[in-house]
Scaffold this active site. Structure first.
Site, mmCIF file in Angstrom:
data_model
loop_
_atom_site.group_PDB
_atom_site.id
_atom_site.type_symbol
_atom_site.label_atom_id
_atom_site.label_comp_id
_atom_site.label_asym_id
_atom_site.label_seq_id
_atom_site.Cartn_x
_atom_site.Cartn_y
_atom_site.Cartn_z
ATOM 1 N N ALA A 198 0.835 -1.200 0.000
ATOM 2 C CA ALA A 198 0.000 0.000 0.000
ATOM 3 C C ALA A 198 0.866 1.245 0.000
ATOM 4 O O ALA A 198 1.770 1.380 0.817
ATOM 5 C CB ALA A 198 -0.920 0.010 1.225
ATOM 6 N N CYS A 199 0.594 2.133 -0.941
ATOM 7 C CA CYS A 199 1.278 3.426 -0.965
ATOM 8 C C CYS A 199 0.241 4.518 -1.126
ATOM 9 O O CYS A 199 -0.964 4.264 -1.106
ATOM 10 C CB CYS A 199 2.331 3.481 -2.064
ATOM 11 S SG CYS A 199 1.658 3.569 -3.742
ATOM 12 N N ASP A 200 0.706 5.744 -1.268
ATOM 13 C CA ASP A 200 -0.200 6.882 -1.300
ATOM 14 C C ASP A 200 -1.200 6.789 -2.442
ATOM 15 O O ASP A 200 -2.383 7.027 -2.263
ATOM 16 C CB ASP A 200 0.635 8.160 -1.426
ATOM 17 C CG ASP A 200 -0.119 9.375 -0.918
ATOM 18 O OD1 ASP A 200 -0.988 9.197 -0.058
ATOM 19 O OD2 ASP A 200 0.177 10.484 -1.370
ATOM 20 N N SER B 118 4.724 1.058 -5.193
ATOM 21 C CA SER B 118 4.078 -0.098 -4.554
ATOM 22 C C SER B 118 3.859 -1.218 -5.563
ATOM 23 O O SER B 118 3.971 -2.400 -5.218
ATOM 24 C CB SER B 118 2.752 0.308 -3.904
ATOM 25 O OG SER B 118 1.815 0.715 -4.884
ATOM 26 N N ILE C 221 -3.543 3.335 -0.001
ATOM 27 C CA ILE C 221 -3.899 3.186 1.409
ATOM 28 C C ILE C 221 -5.385 3.487 1.618
ATOM 29 O O ILE C 221 -6.052 2.827 2.420
ATOM 30 C CB ILE C 221 -3.027 4.106 2.279
ATOM 31 C CG1 ILE C 221 -1.623 3.505 2.410
ATOM 32 C CG2 ILE C 221 -3.626 4.309 3.664
ATOM 33 C CD1 ILE C 221 -0.680 4.307 3.268
#
Length: 601
Positions: A393-395, A401, A427
């Site tokens: 999970a990334c922004d 990711s 996320i």
């Protein structure tokens, strides 16, 4: 390795800012393809485009004023309340779109989530009270009526407010550009990018403003403030020439990914490793934006990812040299500043984030100076017993990711683990569920924990290079072997302890390598044992290679004959099922060695 089931913590100011930014960018990111489509149609077919076509150009205005805002509102509503929220959010957005003199991206960002929130609260109040058989009537009419009310609210309340706000911001941006102060924005943008706010700033703020500006002037420099690859490539080039250790060795590959792939996150760890390099990023960003402004250039639409290829595709006819000049100036300035900082650095160069993290992991797992005890290994592995899915999970749920997920997916596949999927997402779209392992960047760990308190969480410094991936794979693999290993141990105890692990049970014809394994404080002993065993084989004219390895360096294959002490034997069996094992009391001088040497090829 931090792999724990966490309890949500109180949000810090930074986390709240990131969360707001993610909400904004989360509505834009899924629709970047639509923005790019609009930009390409505009750049190619408008009156001043490469191939003017009046019929095709009729799509430009409807796409800008209706399609993109509706898509943004739809996604915003879905983020709050899935499909029902998406539909109500899109209907509500029509109120701010119709009759507006400016593209209603900001209005869509307001009405989409508002529509999703309203229908969610409405369902919480009334859905359980609906009698059986009337569910479809309730669902359709509640969404339709609420959407209509919100659309009317948008026409008379939100539309005038957003129009006034958009006009004010547009005039403000134009004024800042006219006095040549826009480059100062990079003083704030570059540090914010390093804190993983790049998507929030770029897609949440600059892209909507840029689209509004490009709709009137045909291009906008705002699209380049965050996406300019110049500052990042300059820093990575400086590491290639003046860096040290693993940072220097990894910089060329990172530079290619950053400049041509557009994954800016890949250079963030290099800056975090030496915080003074933020000055290089700021200097490059300011100089690049100043050059763009001085040359009066910009691009037609958002360049996502921030690749030089994507930027050139969005460049208006006649602006290519100007764009390349701005990128080059940013790269040269950041390179010079970064080179000065790196040359002044007196460290040994072995302090990069991945290596430091590896050292931390090693210290945790080697409390006795070698590999962990069998009991410690079992406790670590049990944390993974319920894992059914791994999510990076990334922004934005894209870029770094996706690459991290790809790296781990490849490792999992090679380890023979077929029933645990590895995917990636933003996320904001995480859902709390049992059996979930969430891997995220250190800076985003708090937000991931709040979204999925029941999941296992692992944070890494860099998605593209972390030693924790190997530990994840080892633990997932070991989970599937614990039960068989324990069952085998029980059978072994009940039947014949003498047969298991003894020299006469080995398939010597299959052995291609003999390995001695580090255990506890006996690193020196295993090294000496390796040397002595090599001498034995050499005297007998045998050519089987002999190696001294750590437990995680083995290949699980019957081609390996592993000689260990009884203390290490159980731990080895927990991790490997195919290697052949001989247990000896004394690694340096065992009576079994003559028999082993005789039967080896």
């Amino acid at each position: 390795m931090e792999a724990t089931k966490t309890v949500p913590k109180k949000s810090s100011l930074k986390t709240k800012i990131q969360k707001l930014g993610t909400s904004l960018s989360g509505m834009i990111m899924p629709n970047i393809a639509a923005v790019i489509a609009w930009g390409l149609v505009t750049a190619i077919f408008m009156a001043q485009g490469w191939f003017p076509n009046a019929q095709i150009a009729k799509m430009i205005s409807p796409m800008l004023n209706y399609l993109i805002p509706l898509l943004i509102a739809y996604v915003g509503g879905r983020m709050v309340y899935e499909e029902r929220g998406a539909v109500v959010g899109a209907v509500a957005a029509m109120g701010v779109i119709v009759g507006s003199s400016v593209p209603m991206f900001i209005g869509a960002m307001i009405m989409g989530p508002l529509g999703g929130w309203c229908i969610k609260k409405f369902d919480q109040l009334f859905q359980e009270k609906i009698k059986s058989g009337f569910e479809m009537i309730y669902n359709n009419f509640s969404s339709g009526i609420l959407g209509m009310v919100l659309a009317i609210f948008g026409v008379f309340v939100v539309n005038p407010l957003v129009t006034a706000g958009s006009n004010f911001m547009s005039r403000g941006v134009d004024w800042i550009i006219s006095i040549h102060m826009l480059p100062l924005a990079n003083i704030f943008i570059e540090p914010a990018k390093i804190l993983f706010l790049n998507n929030a700033i770029g897609n949440g703020i600059l892209v909507p403003l840029g689209i509004q500006q490009a709709s009137t002037s045909g291009k906008s420099v705002l699209f380049l403030l965050e996406s300019n690859p110049g500052p990042g490539i300059g820093i990575l080039l400086a590491f290639m020439i003046f860096g040290k250790g693993t940072a220097k060795a990894s910089a060329p590959g990172a530079a290619i990914i950053q400049f041509f792939g557009g994954i800016h996150e890949i250079y963030f760890p290099y800056v975090l490793m030496k915080p003074a390099l933020i000055l290089a990023a700021i200097a490059g960003g300011v100089s690049g934006t100043f050059t763009f402004s001085l040359l009066n250039t910009g691009i037609k639409a958002a360049a996502s990812p921030g690749s030089i290829i994507a930027i050139l595709l969005m460049t208006p006819k006649g602006n290519y040299l100007r764009i390349l000049t701005g990128v080059a100036v940013a790269a040269i300035v950041s390179f010079i500043v970064a080179a000065i900082i790196l040359k002044a650095d007196k460290s040994d160069g072995e302090t990069d984030l991945a290596e430091k993290q590896a050292q931390m992991d090693q210290m945790k797992s080697e409390s006795k100076g070698g590999m962990p005890s069998a009991e410690d290994a079992e406790r670590s592995v049990q944390d993974y017993a319920d894992i059914k899915k791994v999510i990076f999970a990334c922004d934005a749920g894209m870029g770094s990711s996706a690459m991290g997920a790809s790296l781990l997916r490849d490792k999992v596949k090679k380890a023979g683990i077929k029933d645990i999927p590895v995917t990636n997402t933003a996320i904001s779209r995480l859902k709390d569920e049992q059996g979930l392992l969430v891997i995220t960047q250190d800076e985003l760990a708090d937000r991931a924990s709040q979204k999925t308190p029941n999941a296992m969480h692992i944070s890494v410094g860099n998605f593209l290079s972390s030693p924790k991936y190997d530990e994840v794979v080892i633990n997932l693999k070991t989970v599937k072997q614990i039960a068989p290993a324990e069952s085998q141990a029980e059978t072994h105890a009940e039947s014949s302890k003498e047969a298991d692990g003894k020299i006469d049970t080995i398939d010597y014809a299959a052995v291609k390598e003999v390995d001695f394994i580090h255990h506890d404080q006996k690193v020196g002993s295993s090294t000496m044992a390796t040397s002595l065993f090599k001498d034995r084989l050499k005297k007998e004219g045998k050519k089987t290679p002999v190696k001294n390895l750590g437990i995680d360096e083995l290949e699980d294959s019957k081609l390996h004959l592993v000689i260990v002490t009884p203390e290490a034997e159980k731990n080895l069996k927990l991790r490997y099922t195919e290697v052949q094992i001989v247990s000896v009391e004394d690694l340096l001088n065992s009576k079994d060695y003559d028999y082993i040497v005789e039967h080896l090829a």
